[in-house]
Design an enzyme around this catalytic site. Structure first.
Site, mmCIF file in Angstrom:
data_model
loop_
_atom_site.group_PDB
_atom_site.id
_atom_site.type_symbol
_atom_site.label_atom_id
_atom_site.label_comp_id
_atom_site.label_asym_id
_atom_site.label_seq_id
_atom_site.Cartn_x
_atom_site.Cartn_y
_atom_site.Cartn_z
ATOM 1 N N ARG A 106 -87.570 35.418 -64.474
ATOM 2 C CA ARG A 106 -87.215 35.789 -63.103
ATOM 3 C C ARG A 106 -88.361 36.586 -62.502
ATOM 4 N NH1 ARG A 106 -82.436 40.398 -63.779
ATOM 5 N NH2 ARG A 106 -83.785 42.154 -64.288
ATOM 6 N N ASN A 144 -83.680 42.137 -55.361
ATOM 7 C CA ASN A 144 -83.028 42.752 -56.521
ATOM 8 C C ASN A 144 -84.057 43.460 -57.384
ATOM 9 O OD1 ASN A 144 -80.483 42.904 -58.285
ATOM 10 N ND2 ASN A 144 -82.011 42.161 -59.732
ATOM 11 N N GLU A 145 -83.853 44.745 -57.629
ATOM 12 C CA GLU A 145 -84.724 45.530 -58.502
ATOM 13 C C GLU A 145 -86.191 45.219 -58.240
ATOM 14 O OE1 GLU A 145 -81.876 46.422 -62.353
ATOM 15 O OE2 GLU A 145 -83.302 44.771 -62.492
ATOM 16 N N GLU A 307 -75.588 49.157 -60.397
ATOM 17 C CA GLU A 307 -75.435 48.524 -61.709
ATOM 18 C C GLU A 307 -75.407 49.586 -62.800
ATOM 19 O OE1 GLU A 307 -78.311 45.632 -62.905
ATOM 20 O OE2 GLU A 307 -78.336 44.600 -60.977
ATOM 21 N N TRP A 315 -81.342 44.141 -74.049
ATOM 22 C CA TRP A 315 -82.803 44.149 -73.958
ATOM 23 C C TRP A 315 -83.464 45.299 -74.728
ATOM 24 C CZ3 TRP A 315 -83.605 48.779 -71.531
ATOM 25 C CH2 TRP A 315 -82.603 49.226 -70.658
ATOM 26 N N GLU A 355 -79.037 36.754 -70.605
ATOM 27 C CA GLU A 355 -78.196 37.958 -70.585
ATOM 28 C C GLU A 355 -76.779 37.689 -71.099
ATOM 29 O OE1 GLU A 355 -79.898 40.925 -67.308
ATOM 30 O OE2 GLU A 355 -79.167 39.066 -66.408
ATOM 31 N N HIS A 358 -75.331 40.664 -72.795
ATOM 32 C CA HIS A 358 -75.207 41.880 -71.989
ATOM 33 C C HIS A 358 -73.736 42.039 -71.614
ATOM 34 C CE1 HIS A 358 -75.630 44.743 -68.739
ATOM 35 N NE2 HIS A 358 -76.945 44.783 -68.872
#
Length: 663
Positions: A106, A144-145, A307, A315, A355, A358
């Site tokens: 990503r 995002n981030e 989040e 991770w 993920e 996660h």
């Protein structure tokens, strides 16, 4: 939205229709009222250039609205679709050594690529036009981030943008030569066209060049955010905007104080992501610091936790499952420190992809799980905490943090090159946390005169005007404590001559003639019986008094920690790193001199106590017991989680939380 927001990232495109229907039912059971949608959906929404498939997102928006769930809709630009990187590989970012960062994960884009920005703005415009009037839309989630995986891009597009930034900053190349000290190592430039990003070189790259590239990179990410925000403002002027920052002790390369200052017109609410580190035995303290930092970036206003995790992440080297009580404490610690939203990555745990291990609100094992039961319990708690919304934290102590000082302090070719700025910040924060006092994490430009005490850890780089503000605070009555390796360089990373600590010499009443970093794990005794490690300075008193002196070693008899009365306050200098007991003792004396009391008197060290104050004069006392034993706390009012009336004191069981609406 009424009350506190509760929910998480929702990715319905990963699931069949039956699961999507079940999702909405479960959201109702958990009390979810806000979800983030479309964050990584570009390839699903635009499967081929110019061809859009809105069907599944239309259906999702309609279904969520019918269920009373609001949407924080993303611009879907967090990762370009494969067709875009295939057609235009020139948009890919590059590492310092020239390695191209390819698609397959990503964020495979150069934020400086004009072509990428063109496509990203086109996607932003398309999704904004489609859902501008949809009743489910409550908030825009920009990208995002930003900068999470590629904070620095060294591509040719980045080089062009860097030169443009430098020309705007310096005006002419001779001014840049002066600021960068290019007389050293024959680095003088005759034209901006000759300048490159600090790519991999045979030896240390010019530190001023590295510092400016860090500034440029942070500004470039903000500019990308601003460009998307302007499109959203144009099409949906009444919908608030945010982007999820990562205001934590581990996110170094975005200057979020500058983002808040320069981007104040585009970020209507500050949002952050936070994940605890399993290997950190005091991860709850780091969480508190990150929450206080986020509140500082937000200027003291309420903010969003966009989040965090219900349990393990995927991770870290060793990923640790959280007990249910820890998940509740984590969530409510953020609320205690100013969050008006508690959200997770993600709603339903993915079955495929990177993920899939996660944790999520709905785990692989479904609803007959502790994770799901704790999720439902948290939803109930947040509904009970509706009166907390909008409350602010009042603090008498400031902890000064500066991203530029962080970058400069950790540049190469320093006296010790194993130094971590944030480790030093957290060392002082932990001591204040254990003292039970409320702390604001602020930028050096903040007005410290409003605080009784201010701790300034290793402000290696400091601007003249900020050094003057810090001195003015001491003169006005603040107990100011500055630590070693501070005031050394100016904003251009040029050493302040005449002896250290440079910008703070006069304020502190000391002069360091030479830095004496210790070797390896060396420890030396101080004259009060405590010890110190890592750093030492050959310091002389010039108006200050010695609080502690070196008891051994080459600096024996010289001051290690000093204090100077200044106006109505005082200026302290810690020229070394005290051991845990010495640090606690020093902080206790600083707070006593400042007249700062803990939030709750006589509370044990592992009880976290934070108070939020409402504009109507109400206050809510959050009590989080991080210990393995029950504690009793003096309080009066209504305990909101149980509805009990508290007349004198209440018991907080081991690992539990209480919130008292005080009377």
């Amino acid at each position: 939205m009424p009350g506190l927001a509760f929910g998480g990232d929702y990715n319905p495109e990963q699931w069949p229709q039956g699961t999507r229907l079940e999702d909405v039912e479960l959201m109702g059971e958990a009390g979810v009222n806000l979800v983030s949608v479309g964050i990584f959906s570009w390839a699903m929404l635009e499967p081929r250039e110019g061809e859009y498939d809105w069907g599944w997102l239309d259906e999702t928006m309609d279904r969520l609205h019918a269920a009373g769930v609001g949407v924080a809709l993303a611009t879907a630009t967090a990762s370009p679709p494969p067709w875009l990187t295939h057609q235009h590989p020139e948009i890919l970012p590059e590492a310092a050594d020239g390695t191209v960062l390819h698609p397959g994960a990503r964020q495979a884009y150069s934020v400086s690529s004009p072509l990428y920005r063109e496509y990203a703005l086109r996607m932003t415009r398309a999704i904004a036009a489609r859902y501008a009037d949809h009743p489910a839309l409550k908030l825009w989630h920009i990208d995002n981030e930003l900068g999470c995986h590629v904070p620095h891009d060294y591509s040719d597009d980045a080089a062009v943008a860097f030169r443009r930034w430098l020309e705007q900053t310096y005006g002419d190349v001779e001014e840049l030569n002066r600021a960068w000290g290019t007389a050293f190592w024959s680095q003088r430039y005759s034209d901006f066209a000759e300048i490159l990003p600090p790519r991999t070189a045979p030896m240390f790259v010019n530190p001023a060049q590295q510092l400016d590239f860090a500034r440029f990179s942070s500004d470039e990410l903000l500019a990308h955010c601003r460009a998307m925000a302007e499109v959203l403002r144009e099409i949906t002027p009444g919908v608030p905007l945010t982007t999820n920052l990562m205001a934590t002790s581990s996110t170094k390369w975005m200057d979020y104080f500058r983002w808040a200052e320069q981007g104040g017109d585009i970020l209507d609410v500050i949002a952050t992501d936070h994940y605890t580190i399993a290997a950190d035995d005091e991860r709850h303290v780091e969480l508190s610091f990150s929450a206080d930092l986020t509140r500082g970036v937000a200027g003291g206003r309420p903010w969003m936790l966009m989040e965090h995790s219900t349990s393990a992440v995927n991770w870290q080297l060793h990923n640790r499952a959280k007990p249910p009580q820890e998940m509740l404490r984590n969530s409510l610690a953020h609320v205690a420190r100013g969050a008006d939203a508690v959200m997770f990555f993600q709603w339903r745990q993915s079955a495929r992809g990177a993920e899939k291990h996660h944790s999520a609100m709905v785990p692989h094992a479904g609803t007959d799980t502790d994770v799901w039961r704790t999720t439902v319990r948290l939803g109930e708690i947040l509904r009970r905490l509706e009166p907390v919304r909008g409350g602010r934290v009042a603090a008498d102590v400031a902890l000064v943090v500066d991203y530029e000082a962080w970058w400069a302090a950790e540049l190469d070719s320093h006296p010790r090159n194993d130094f971590s700025y944030m480790d030093e910040v957290l060392r002082w924060y932990r001591a204040l946390w254990r003292a039970g006092v409320a702390v604001d994490v602020v930028h050096p430009s903040a007005d410290l005169r409003t605080y009784r005490a201010a701790v300034v850890p290793t402000l290696h780089l400091v601007r003249d005007e900020d050094a003057e503000r810090i001195a003015a605070a001491a003169a006005a009555g603040t107990q100011v404590l500055i630590t070693w390796f501070s005031g050394i360089v100016d904003a251009e990373d040029a050493v302040r001559l005449g002896g250290h600590p440079g910008a703070f010499r006069e304020l502190l009443g000391v002069r360091t003639e030479e830095l004496h970093p210790m070797q390896g794990e060396e420890v030396r005794a101080l004259d009060d019986g405590s010890t110190a490690s890592f750093w030492a300075e050959k310091t002389h008193l010039e108006g200050a008094e010695a609080v502690r002196r070196w008891a051994e070693g080459p600096l024996a008899g010289l001051p290690a920690i000093t204090r100077r009365a200044v106006g109505d306050g005082a200026a302290w200098y810690a020229g070394t790193r005290p051991d845990a007991d010495g640090l606690a003792s020093l902080v206790a004396r600083l707070l006593a001199d400042a007249g700062v009391e803990p939030v709750v008197a006589d509370a044990p060290a592992e009880l976290e106590a934070v108070r939020r104050h409402g504009e109507d004069g109400t206050s809510h006392l959050f009590l989080l017991n991080h210990s393995e034993v029950e504690v009793r706390v003096r309080a009066r009012g209504e305990e909101l989680l149980s509805g009990r009336r508290i007349r004198r004191s209440l018991r907080v069981p081991a690992g539990d939380v209480a919130v008292v609406a005080e009377r």
